[in-house]
Design an enzyme around this catalytic site. Structure first.
Site, PDB file in Angstrom:
ATOM      1  N   ASP A 159       0.859  -1.193   0.030  1.00  0.00           N
ATOM      2  CA  ASP A 159       0.050  -0.054  -0.017  1.00  0.00           C
ATOM      3  C   ASP A 159       0.918   1.260   0.100  1.00  0.00           C
ATOM      4  O   ASP A 159       1.698   1.320   0.650  1.00  0.00           O
ATOM      5  CB  ASP A 159      -0.863   0.099   1.233  1.00  0.00           C
ATOM      6  CG  ASP A 159      -1.894   1.155   1.306  1.00  0.00           C
ATOM      7  OD1 ASP A 159      -2.842   1.306   0.319  1.00  0.00           O
ATOM      8  OD2 ASP A 159      -1.792   1.847   2.241  1.00  0.00           O
ATOM      9  N   GLU A 178      14.422 -14.698  -0.454  1.00  0.00           N
ATOM     10  CA  GLU A 178      14.814 -15.940   0.467  1.00  0.00           C
ATOM     11  C   GLU A 178      13.780 -16.965   0.423  1.00  0.00           C
ATOM     12  O   GLU A 178      14.264 -18.048   0.573  1.00  0.00           O
ATOM     13  CB  GLU A 178      14.891 -15.362   1.817  1.00  0.00           C
ATOM     14  CG  GLU A 178      16.127 -14.410   2.286  1.00  0.00           C
ATOM     15  CD  GLU A 178      15.992 -14.020   3.609  1.00  0.00           C
ATOM     16  OE1 GLU A 178      15.671 -14.734   4.491  1.00  0.00           O
ATOM     17  OE2 GLU A 178      16.714 -12.923   3.839  1.00  0.00           O
TER      18      GLU A 178
END
Length: 543
Positions: free
Chosen positions: A203, A261
């Site tokens: 956002d 990751e």
């Protein structure tokens, strides 16, 4: 799923669920996570690749969940963490990935972090938010404005300082210049990665970092000339110092490093940057160490023309040849596109069908908003029914965002259109009820049927999902381009006008197969494509 592997997001179709308005299972008039899970079969039937869930985190709901008080908890009105896990499992069972909102630029003023920060000027979190001294006359430190009206500064009587808020005073801005703040936010993101989410929607992604020296924004040239007619004075300024700061890129790299990751994850950012949004989107998506994709409000406004669409797509391609866009026509923040783009007395269903054909052919990923597959228009609400603080503040010049957030109509003849057995949190208009899912499921000519057919077509043709785009010259309000990938070339032509249009087929073009058309006679393709108002034509070209 359209694109397996580490780039499933490239060319994917995302369906936005506004949980409060999707399906209520508890009888309180508000939608919840169990309800969203129960309706995922409908979403999967459209042929989309992922769902984006608007915020469901613990919140006082001053801004309908975009004021988070605990990043790791589900608000009780939506259910529990176990309900979220069940929704995630059901989505994955149906072949849908799950993207969740992350509201990182600010928190609720009820968040523990802010409560500690405001307590004194020397506690552990004293510098976690943007605090500043008053000017000698007691006024705010600069001229920054809130998107939701008034100054972007609120006086706190405990610290005897101002704090910054880009939105509501109940949404204080975090201080991204403090590494500890970034670390804490990334830890909260890791929490959801560990639960198995597939991606994030960020956002207000360009609002994270503010100018260290709190320099005032200059006025727009048009504002100095007195030619602006904006309802909101926020738009009178050139926002050079309160958002879109260059330091923001360093945090985005940290965010991307974290999700990488986990592999096979993606992140899409929301960019609100008046006058330079495409350049910002390019900066945020270029290379492989920032966001995977971004969307802006360039196609979420009133402009509806071939030149505007071409201009946006070409401009992004020029400034970010290695970036990736996510296009949308509607979401929870804007008037539904059927209402924005249908002229008085016009055919709203024709606009809805035209729009899905158009967006499905653009280069980039696409995001659909719940209810647009039904052709829902903007709901006209009375002032007393409003829940959106933005609309309440600027009524009647701006009626807010509640008109696009009303509950989904599932069954035309059921109580509250099948959304809830209780009074819904926002009214369900009769004009929405007659467009309910069960009604449209029974018609091969419905907006819903066209959405399914067009998205199925997009899935069958890699050139639409991931191919290159090359625009062709066209007179009048006609848009023509070619999408190419994997040895396939598709011709796409769209007539934005209210009258008939003829587009001459360029020399050397030969139609091999018509894939989709609206009102186009299968005659004379060697010379012309004749399109009715809001006509569309999609064909495979001869190799």
């Amino acid at each position: 799923m359209t694109n397996p592997g580490n780039e499933w997001w490239r060319g994917c179709v995302i369906y936005q669920i506004y949980p409060r308005s999707f399906q209520d299972t508890t009888g309180d008039g508000s939608g919840d996570l169990k309800g969203a899970a129960a309706r995922l079969a409908h979403v999967a039937s459209l042929g989309v690749d992922a769902v984006w869930l608007s915020p469901f985190f613990k919140s006082p709901m001053a801004d309908m969940g975009y004021d988070v008080s605990d990043y790791r908890a589900v608000d009780p009105i939506f259910g529990s963490l176990e309900d979220f896990d069940a929704l995630l499992a059901e989505a994955h069972r149906l072949g849908l990935r799950v993207i969740i909102d992350q509201v990182l630029s600010h928190t609720s003023d009820r968040h523990d972090w802010f409560q500690e920060s405001r307590a004194s000027r020397d506690n552990e979190k004293a510098d976690w938010y943007v605090w500043a001294e008053a000017k000698p006359d007691g006024s705010p430190p600069n001229n920054w404005l809130s998107v939701f009206g008034g100054p972007a500064w609120e006086w706190d009587s405990t610290r005897r300082q101002y704090y910054m808020h880009n939105f509501l005073a109940a949404q204080p801005d975090l201080n991204f210049h403090n590494p500890a703040v970034q670390d804490a936010l990334l830890d909260s993101v890791r929490f959801w990665l560990e639960r198995g989410v597939d991606g994030f929607r960020l956002d207000t992604v360009n609002y994270y970092v503010h100018d260290r020296w709190l320099r005032s924004n200059p006025p727009l040239t048009a504002s100095l000339a007195g030619t602006l007619t904006e309802t909101n004075p926020y738009l009178f300024q050139e926002h050079l110092f309160d958002k879109t700061r260059p330091e923001n890129l360093e945090f985005l790299k940290r965010f991307r490093g974290l999700i990488d990751e986990y592999g096979d994850r993606a992140v899409v950012g929301e960019v609100g940057d008046e006058g330079r949004s495409l350049q910002t989107m390019a900066a945020y998506t270029s290379g492989d160490d920032r966001l995977n994709m971004c969307y802006t409000f360039d196609l979420l406004g009133q402009a509806f023309s071939a030149a505007h669409v071409r201009g946006c797509v070409e401009a992004f391609g020029a400034v970010a040849p290695d970036g990736w866009a996510c296009w949308a026509f509607s979401n929870h923040d804007v008037i539904r596109h059927v209402s924005r783009w249908t002229p008085p007395g016009g055919d709203a269903d024709a606009v809805a069908k035209f729009a899905i054909r158009l967006i499905a052919c653009l280069r980039g990923s696409i995001c659909l908003y719940q209810g647009e597959e039904l052709g829902l228009p903007e709901a006209e609400l009375a002032f007393e029914d409003l829940r959106d603080p933005y609309g309440i503040r600027f009524w009647p010049g701006f009626k807010g965002r509640d008109g696009c957030r009303t509950p989904m109509p599932w069954e035309a003849g059921a109580v509250n259109a099948g959304f809830s057995v209780a009074k819904p949190w926002l009214p369900i208009p009769d004009e929405h009820r007659i467009r309910a899912v069960d009604v449209q499921n029974d018609s091969n000519e419905s907006v819903l049927a066209v959405y399914r057919a067009v998205l199925a077509l997009r899935r069958r043709h890699p050139s639409l999902a991931r191919g290159s785009i090359r625009f062709l010259d066209a007179e009048g309000d006609v848009l023509a381009f070619v999408r190419e990938a994997e040895g396939e070339a598709l011709l796409c032509v769209f007539n934005f006008t209210g009258g008939d249009a003829v587009w001459p087929l360029p020399g050397g073009f030969e139609i091999a197969e018509v894939l989709d058309s609206v009102g186009v006679e299968a005659v004379g393709f060697e010379t012309n494509v004749s399109l009715p108002p809001l006509g569309a034509f999609l064909a495979r070209l001869v190799d």
